[in-house]
Motif scaffolding. Structure first.
Motif, PDB file in Angstrom:
ATOM      1  N   MET A   1      -9.141  42.315  56.542  1.00  0.00           N
ATOM      2  CA  MET A   1      -9.039  43.548  56.345  1.00  0.00           C
ATOM      3  C   MET A   1      -9.546  43.989  54.981  1.00  0.00           C
ATOM      4  N   SER A   2      -9.981  44.968  54.949  1.00  0.00           N
ATOM      5  CA  SER A   2     -10.752  45.501  53.512  1.00  0.00           C
ATOM      6  C   SER A   2      -9.560  46.496  53.019  1.00  0.00           C
ATOM      7  N   ALA A   3      -9.672  46.252  51.689  1.00  0.00           N
ATOM      8  CA  ALA A   3      -8.477  47.296  51.133  1.00  0.00           C
ATOM      9  C   ALA A   3      -9.268  48.139  49.888  1.00  0.00           C
ATOM     10  N   TYR A   4      -8.962  49.444  50.419  1.00  0.00           N
ATOM     11  CA  TYR A   4      -9.615  50.749  50.082  1.00  0.00           C
ATOM     12  C   TYR A   4      -8.713  51.783  49.926  1.00  0.00           C
ATOM     13  N   ASN A   5      -8.487  52.469  48.768  1.00  0.00           N
ATOM     14  CA  ASN A   5      -7.936  53.640  48.547  1.00  0.00           C
ATOM     15  C   ASN A   5      -8.573  54.979  48.649  1.00  0.00           C
ATOM     16  N   VAL A   6      -8.667  55.528  49.562  1.00  0.00           N
ATOM     17  CA  VAL A   6      -9.477  56.833  49.432  1.00  0.00           C
ATOM     18  C   VAL A   6      -8.847  58.073  49.760  1.00  0.00           C
ATOM     19  N   THR A   7      -9.105  59.198  49.189  1.00  0.00           N
ATOM     20  CA  THR A   7      -8.493  60.600  49.645  1.00  0.00           C
ATOM     21  C   THR A   7      -9.326  61.221  50.415  1.00  0.00           C
ATOM     22  N   PHE A   8      -9.040  62.152  51.650  1.00  0.00           N
ATOM     23  CA  PHE A   8      -9.994  63.049  52.015  1.00  0.00           C
ATOM     24  C   PHE A   8      -9.093  64.134  52.226  1.00  0.00           C
ATOM     25  N   PHE A   9      -9.476  65.274  51.982  1.00  0.00           N
ATOM     26  CA  PHE A   9      -8.697  66.536  52.175  1.00  0.00           C
ATOM     27  C   PHE A   9      -9.202  67.276  53.482  1.00  0.00           C
ATOM     28  N   LEU A  10      -7.990  67.188  54.228  1.00  0.00           N
ATOM     29  CA  LEU A  10      -8.456  67.487  55.770  1.00  0.00           C
ATOM     30  C   LEU A  10      -8.417  69.158  55.736  1.00  0.00           C
ATOM     31  N   GLU A  11      -9.357  69.734  56.754  1.00  0.00           N
ATOM     32  CA  GLU A  11      -9.209  71.189  56.858  1.00  0.00           C
ATOM     33  C   GLU A  11      -8.888  71.661  58.402  1.00  0.00           C
ATOM     34  N   PRO A  12      -8.686  72.639  58.669  1.00  0.00           N
ATOM     35  CA  PRO A  12      -8.396  73.035  59.990  1.00  0.00           C
ATOM     36  C   PRO A  12      -9.414  72.643  61.073  1.00  0.00           C
ATOM     37  N   ARG A  13     -10.771  72.172  60.572  1.00  0.00           N
ATOM     38  CA  ARG A  13     -11.762  72.084  61.513  1.00  0.00           C
ATOM     39  C   ARG A  13     -11.885  70.554  61.560  1.00  0.00           C
ATOM     40  N   THR A  14     -11.096  69.718  60.872  1.00  0.00           N
ATOM     41  CA  THR A  14     -10.916  68.438  61.201  1.00  0.00           C
ATOM     42  C   THR A  14     -10.832  67.826  62.556  1.00  0.00           C
ATOM     43  N   HIS A  15     -11.648  66.846  62.937  1.00  0.00           N
ATOM     44  CA  HIS A  15     -11.816  66.732  64.393  1.00  0.00           C
ATOM     45  C   HIS A  15     -11.455  65.070  64.662  1.00  0.00           C
ATOM     46  N   VAL A  16     -10.637  64.655  65.430  1.00  0.00           N
ATOM     47  CA  VAL A  16     -10.210  63.113  65.611  1.00  0.00           C
ATOM     48  C   VAL A  16     -10.555  62.930  66.914  1.00  0.00           C
ATOM     49  N   ARG A  17     -11.086  61.607  66.872  1.00  0.00           N
ATOM     50  CA  ARG A  17     -11.490  61.179  68.273  1.00  0.00           C
ATOM     51  C   ARG A  17     -11.292  59.673  68.526  1.00  0.00           C
ATOM     52  N   GLY A  18     -11.233  59.176  69.612  1.00  0.00           N
ATOM     53  CA  GLY A  18     -11.146  57.650  69.621  1.00  0.00           C
ATOM     54  C   GLY A  18     -12.037  57.099  70.786  1.00  0.00           C
ATOM     55  N   SER A  19     -12.219  55.752  70.768  1.00  0.00           N
ATOM     56  CA  SER A  19     -13.028  55.222  71.844  1.00  0.00           C
ATOM     57  C   SER A  19     -12.513  53.715  72.024  1.00  0.00           C
ATOM     58  N   ALA A  20     -12.347  53.340  73.106  1.00  0.00           N
ATOM     59  CA  ALA A  20     -11.654  52.129  73.522  1.00  0.00           C
ATOM     60  C   ALA A  20     -12.845  50.764  73.672  1.00  0.00           C
ATOM     61  N   LEU A  21     -14.132  51.220  73.658  1.00  0.00           N
ATOM     62  CA  LEU A  21     -14.746  50.100  74.038  1.00  0.00           C
ATOM     63  C   LEU A  21     -16.275  50.119  73.035  1.00  0.00           C
ATOM     64  N   PRO A  22     -16.675  48.897  72.625  1.00  0.00           N
ATOM     65  CA  PRO A  22     -16.266  47.806  72.823  1.00  0.00           C
ATOM     66  C   PRO A  22     -15.009  47.330  72.302  1.00  0.00           C
ATOM     67  N   CYS A  23     -14.772  47.943  71.166  1.00  0.00           N
ATOM     68  CA  CYS A  23     -13.604  47.633  70.518  1.00  0.00           C
ATOM     69  C   CYS A  23     -12.831  49.076  69.895  1.00  0.00           C
ATOM     70  N   PRO A  24     -11.537  49.005  70.181  1.00  0.00           N
ATOM     71  CA  PRO A  24     -10.773  50.292  69.841  1.00  0.00           C
ATOM     72  C   PRO A  24     -11.065  50.966  68.319  1.00  0.00           C
ATOM     73  N   VAL A  25     -11.555  52.301  68.629  1.00  0.00           N
ATOM     74  CA  VAL A  25     -12.077  52.859  67.338  1.00  0.00           C
ATOM     75  C   VAL A  25     -11.187  54.141  66.984  1.00  0.00           C
ATOM     76  N   LEU A  26     -10.674  54.725  65.929  1.00  0.00           N
ATOM     77  CA  LEU A  26     -10.066  55.882  65.912  1.00  0.00           C
ATOM     78  C   LEU A  26     -10.996  56.642  64.764  1.00  0.00           C
ATOM     79  N   TYR A  27     -11.590  57.707  65.236  1.00  0.00           N
ATOM     80  CA  TYR A  27     -12.591  58.436  64.397  1.00  0.00           C
ATOM     81  C   TYR A  27     -11.796  59.485  63.674  1.00  0.00           C
ATOM     82  N   ILE A  28     -11.738  59.736  62.367  1.00  0.00           N
ATOM     83  CA  ILE A  28     -11.134  60.956  61.950  1.00  0.00           C
ATOM     84  C   ILE A  28     -12.422  61.852  60.886  1.00  0.00           C
ATOM     85  N   GLU A  29     -12.755  62.715  61.535  1.00  0.00           N
ATOM     86  CA  GLU A  29     -13.811  63.555  61.007  1.00  0.00           C
ATOM     87  C   GLU A  29     -13.381  64.830  59.994  1.00  0.00           C
ATOM     88  N   PRO A  30     -13.043  64.414  58.738  1.00  0.00           N
ATOM     89  CA  PRO A  30     -12.391  65.731  57.912  1.00  0.00           C
ATOM     90  C   PRO A  30     -13.199  66.904  57.991  1.00  0.00           C
TER      91      PRO A  30
END
Length: 102
Positions: A1-30
């Motif tokens: 695991m990598s340890a980072y502290n980052v703050t992103f300010f989310l807006e109403p247009r924030t988009h979240v999507r996921g993918s299961a292949l080849p590795c499960p990934v959750l993308y958050i696009e602020p």
């Protein structure tokens, strides 16, 4: 695991999507779908399917609790504003009944 502290300010247009292949990934696009910056939360493919589901459920539980706390906060705030408005109306009504100017 990598340890980072980052703050992103989310807006109403924030988009979240996921993918299961080849590795499960959750993308958050602020900044919206396919914006310049995004957050990728990935589960290693060597993690068992059961543990992958547990991780996803943990994320879901945390995000749901976060959402519920935001809703609760604004419900309390709205209730307080409504109660104050009702109290002001009642004061004005009582003053009018007593013959005073509101």
């Amino acid at each position: 695991m990598s340890a980072y502290n980052v703050t992103f300010f989310l807006e109403p247009r924030t988009h979240v999507r996921g993918s299961a292949l080849p590795c499960p990934v959750l993308y958050i696009e602020p900044d919206g779908e396919h914006g310049a910056g995004y957050i990728a939360l990935q589960i290693r493919n060597k993690v068992s399917a059961e543990d992958q589901v547990k991780i996803a459920e943990s994320v879901l539980k945390g995000v749901t609790a976060w959402r519920d706390s935001i809703v609760e906060h604004f419900e309390r705030e709205r209730t307080a504003v409504d109660e104050l408005a009702a109290a002001r109306e009642e004061i004005a009504r009582l003053k009018a009944e007593a013959g005073e100017d509101a």
